[in-house]
Design an enzyme around this catalytic site. Sequence first.
Site, PDB file in Angstrom:
ATOM      1  N   TYR A 124       4.780   8.994 -11.020  1.00  0.00           N
ATOM      2  CA  TYR A 124       3.867   8.213 -10.253  1.00  0.00           C
ATOM      3  C   TYR A 124       3.057   7.393 -11.129  1.00  0.00           C
ATOM      4  O   TYR A 124       2.575   6.312 -10.926  1.00  0.00           O
ATOM      5  CB  TYR A 124       2.957   9.564  -9.536  1.00  0.00           C
ATOM      6  CG  TYR A 124       1.608   8.614  -8.562  1.00  0.00           C
ATOM      7  CD1 TYR A 124       2.003   8.078  -7.321  1.00  0.00           C
ATOM      8  CD2 TYR A 124       0.402   8.723  -9.024  1.00  0.00           C
ATOM      9  CE1 TYR A 124       0.912   7.579  -6.771  1.00  0.00           C
ATOM     10  CE2 TYR A 124      -0.822   8.038  -8.520  1.00  0.00           C
ATOM     11  CZ  TYR A 124      -0.396   7.461  -7.111  1.00  0.00           C
ATOM     12  OH  TYR A 124      -1.331   7.014  -6.216  1.00  0.00           O
ATOM     13  N   THR A 177      -7.019  11.568   2.059  1.00  0.00           N
ATOM     14  CA  THR A 177      -5.746  11.283   2.748  1.00  0.00           C
ATOM     15  C   THR A 177      -4.738  12.376   2.491  1.00  0.00           C
ATOM     16  O   THR A 177      -5.062  13.247   1.724  1.00  0.00           O
ATOM     17  CB  THR A 177      -5.023  10.097   2.408  1.00  0.00           C
ATOM     18  OG1 THR A 177      -4.606  10.204   1.093  1.00  0.00           O
ATOM     19  CG2 THR A 177      -5.957   8.711   2.429  1.00  0.00           C
ATOM     20  N   LYS A 209       2.944   3.256 -11.230  1.00  0.00           N
ATOM     21  CA  LYS A 209       1.776   2.313 -10.851  1.00  0.00           C
ATOM     22  C   LYS A 209       1.812   1.522 -12.227  1.00  0.00           C
ATOM     23  O   LYS A 209       1.156   0.351 -11.936  1.00  0.00           O
ATOM     24  CB  LYS A 209       0.756   3.394 -10.682  1.00  0.00           C
ATOM     25  CG  LYS A 209       0.586   4.004  -9.314  1.00  0.00           C
ATOM     26  CD  LYS A 209       0.463   3.194  -8.162  1.00  0.00           C
ATOM     27  CE  LYS A 209       0.353   3.874  -6.662  1.00  0.00           C
ATOM     28  NZ  LYS A 209       0.518   2.786  -5.666  1.00  0.00           N
ATOM     29  N   ASN A 224       0.990  -1.330   0.163  1.00  0.00           N
ATOM     30  CA  ASN A 224      -0.091  -0.064   0.018  1.00  0.00           C
ATOM     31  C   ASN A 224       0.757   1.476   0.105  1.00  0.00           C
ATOM     32  O   ASN A 224       0.430   2.260  -0.548  1.00  0.00           O
ATOM     33  CB  ASN A 224      -0.939  -0.030   1.080  1.00  0.00           C
ATOM     34  CG  ASN A 224      -1.518   1.387   1.533  1.00  0.00           C
ATOM     35  OD1 ASN A 224      -2.687   1.869   1.127  1.00  0.00           O
ATOM     36  ND2 ASN A 224      -0.953   1.945   2.539  1.00  0.00           N
TER      37      ASN A 224
HETATM   38  N1  LIG Z   1      -5.697   8.775  -1.751  1.00  0.00           N
HETATM   39  C1  LIG Z   1      -6.059   8.818  -2.812  1.00  0.00           C
HETATM   40  O1  LIG Z   1      -6.794   9.385  -3.371  1.00  0.00           O
HETATM   41  C2  LIG Z   1      -5.432   7.712  -3.760  1.00  0.00           C
HETATM   42  C3  LIG Z   1      -5.982   7.273  -4.997  1.00  0.00           C
HETATM   43  C4  LIG Z   1      -5.514   6.193  -5.811  1.00  0.00           C
HETATM   44  C5  LIG Z   1      -4.655   5.254  -5.220  1.00  0.00           C
HETATM   45  N2  LIG Z   1      -4.042   5.630  -3.939  1.00  0.00           N
HETATM   46  C6  LIG Z   1      -3.039   4.678  -3.403  1.00  0.00           C
HETATM   47  O2  LIG Z   1      -3.475   4.304  -2.263  1.00  0.00           O
HETATM   48  C7  LIG Z   1      -2.090   3.898  -1.583  1.00  0.00           C
HETATM   49  C8  LIG Z   1      -2.150   4.617  -0.184  1.00  0.00           C
HETATM   50  O3  LIG Z   1      -2.402   5.993  -0.257  1.00  0.00           O
HETATM   51  P1  LIG Z   1      -2.805   7.070   0.661  1.00  0.00           P
HETATM   52  O4  LIG Z   1      -3.597   8.138   0.227  1.00  0.00           O
HETATM   53  O5  LIG Z   1      -3.160   6.643   2.250  1.00  0.00           O
HETATM   54  O6  LIG Z   1      -1.125   7.799   0.871  1.00  0.00           O
HETATM   55  P2  LIG Z   1      -0.590   8.585   2.246  1.00  0.00           P
HETATM   56  O7  LIG Z   1      -1.732   9.229   3.088  1.00  0.00           O
HETATM   57  O8  LIG Z   1       0.431   9.705   1.656  1.00  0.00           O
HETATM   58  O9  LIG Z   1       0.155   7.426   2.965  1.00  0.00           O
HETATM   59  C9  LIG Z   1       1.161   6.826   2.425  1.00  0.00           C
HETATM   60  C10 LIG Z   1       1.705   5.833   3.371  1.00  0.00           C
HETATM   61  O10 LIG Z   1       2.998   5.247   2.816  1.00  0.00           O
HETATM   62  C11 LIG Z   1       3.937   5.526   3.592  1.00  0.00           C
HETATM   63  N3  LIG Z   1       5.404   5.629   2.847  1.00  0.00           N
HETATM   64  C12 LIG Z   1       5.727   6.464   2.042  1.00  0.00           C
HETATM   65  N4  LIG Z   1       6.978   6.408   1.497  1.00  0.00           N
HETATM   66  C13 LIG Z   1       7.404   5.555   2.159  1.00  0.00           C
HETATM   67  C14 LIG Z   1       8.878   4.830   2.278  1.00  0.00           C
HETATM   68  N5  LIG Z   1       9.743   5.255   1.647  1.00  0.00           N
HETATM   69  N6  LIG Z   1       8.968   3.629   2.978  1.00  0.00           N
HETATM   70  C15 LIG Z   1       7.979   3.133   3.779  1.00  0.00           C
HETATM   71  N7  LIG Z   1       6.756   3.700   3.990  1.00  0.00           N
HETATM   72  C16 LIG Z   1       6.386   4.865   3.108  1.00  0.00           C
HETATM   73  C17 LIG Z   1       3.697   6.772   4.512  1.00  0.00           C
HETATM   74  O11 LIG Z   1       4.399   6.759   5.989  1.00  0.00           O
HETATM   75  P3  LIG Z   1       5.856   7.455   6.228  1.00  0.00           P
HETATM   76  O12 LIG Z   1       5.759   8.903   5.510  1.00  0.00           O
HETATM   77  O13 LIG Z   1       5.785   7.439   7.655  1.00  0.00           O
HETATM   78  O14 LIG Z   1       7.180   6.596   5.521  1.00  0.00           O
HETATM   79  C18 LIG Z   1       2.457   6.568   4.733  1.00  0.00           C
HETATM   80  O15 LIG Z   1       2.036   5.551   5.659  1.00  0.00           O
HETATM   81  C19 LIG Z   1      -0.991   4.356  -2.248  1.00  0.00           C
HETATM   82  O16 LIG Z   1      -0.431   3.194  -2.985  1.00  0.00           O
HETATM   83  C20 LIG Z   1      -1.647   5.388  -3.472  1.00  0.00           C
HETATM   84  O17 LIG Z   1      -0.852   5.254  -4.374  1.00  0.00           O
HETATM   85  C21 LIG Z   1      -4.286   6.543  -3.290  1.00  0.00           C
END
Ligand SMILES: NC(=O)c1ccc[n+]([C@@H]2O[C@H](COP(=O)([O-])OP(=O)(O)OC[C@H]3O[C@@H](n4cnc5c(N)ncnc54)[C@H](OP(=O)(O)O)[C@@H]3O)[C@@H](O)[C@H]2O)c1
Length: 261
Positions: free
Chosen positions: A158, A195, A162, A89
């Site tokens: 990005y 998020t 993906k 994730n």
């Molecule tokens: N939000 C959306 O609208 C959306 C839409 C489509 C897909 N997604 C996908 O859904 C997933 C979750 O996204 P989200 O929106 O929850 O993002 P988020 O709130 O930015 O959270 C991202 C998470 O990834 C961790 N992370 C980032 N870089 C890292 C690294 N180098 N090592 C370890 N952990 C790391 C962050 O923790 P730390 O910073 O503490 O490391 C955080 O826990 C992602 O794959 C994203 O691409 C999201």
Amino acid sequence: MQKGIYIVTGASRGVGEALCRSVLQRGHHVFACARSANPELECFATTTLGELSYRSLDLGNYAESRKFMDAVIRHARGAGPPTICLINNAAQLSPVGPAETLDPQEVAAHILTNLAGPMYLTSSLLSAVSELRLNSRVTVVNITSGAGKSPYFGRSVYCAGKAGLDMFTRTVAREQADRNLPNRVFAVRPGVIDTSMQTLSRNLPNEATHDRELFLRLKRDGKLLPTDTAAELILRTLDDPRVESGDIVDVRELYPDDVAL
Ligand SMILES: NC(=O)c1ccc[n+]([C@@H]2O[C@H](COP(=O)([O-])OP(=O)(O)OC[C@H]3O[C@@H](n4cnc5c(N)ncnc54)[C@H](OP(=O)(O)O)[C@@H]3O)[C@@H](O)[C@H]2O)c1
């Protein structure tokens, strides 16, 4: 009920944290990671029937990821659970901007987190299950995005990451199927979720992206999915007979009544 093992990356906030909470409530053992700690999640875990092993690590650091996976495998050898589910994730959005503005080190760090990290965790889990002949069925769920299919201005890194994750998913699924192995690998587009990644999208300068207005409107119109809903829909795909190994599924298409966009 026998505890399954769930490995969830990106557990410090957002979708990853919500996934952990939901799986813990179901009584499973969650191995979670992110760079930052998450004391609230650790505290929440103690109120559930589940168990949490949380490690602060950077997915871009192979040595740290290896120690994390070693701990998972050690546990799996002892417990022998029937289910091991890896949910890749964690992801980052940066760097954002037209290709000519990209910093090569930021590009490399992004690809390590969003693509090479999930590849390594998948590989090491499949290899351990096979070498140690663990009697476990592995499911790998890669959290992807519509950005892996359609280009968005300023998001080339990005989008490429993906798209790479989607192709990795399809190829590993083919490798498993061609050898009649029981392990499943599929990818889920989770919708647009409220998020910090969305907050960042709404705050990017116009010269970096052209979709700021779209994300501002989705937020204004209350169209962003709450993280706990996104987590429930992702977990629902695990038992959905329509989802096959190698698929790239979109929760908006699978569960249109739950995602009213
Ligand atoms: N939000 C959306 O609208 C959306 C839409 C489509 C897909 N997604 C996908 O859904 C997933 C979750 O996204 P989200 O929106 O929850 O993002 P988020 O709130 O930015 O959270 C991202 C998470 O990834 C961790 N992370 C980032 N870089 C890292 C690294 N180098 N090592 C370890 N952990 C790391 C962050 O923790 P730390 O910073 O503490 O490391 C955080 O826990 C992602 O794959 C994203 O691409 C999201």
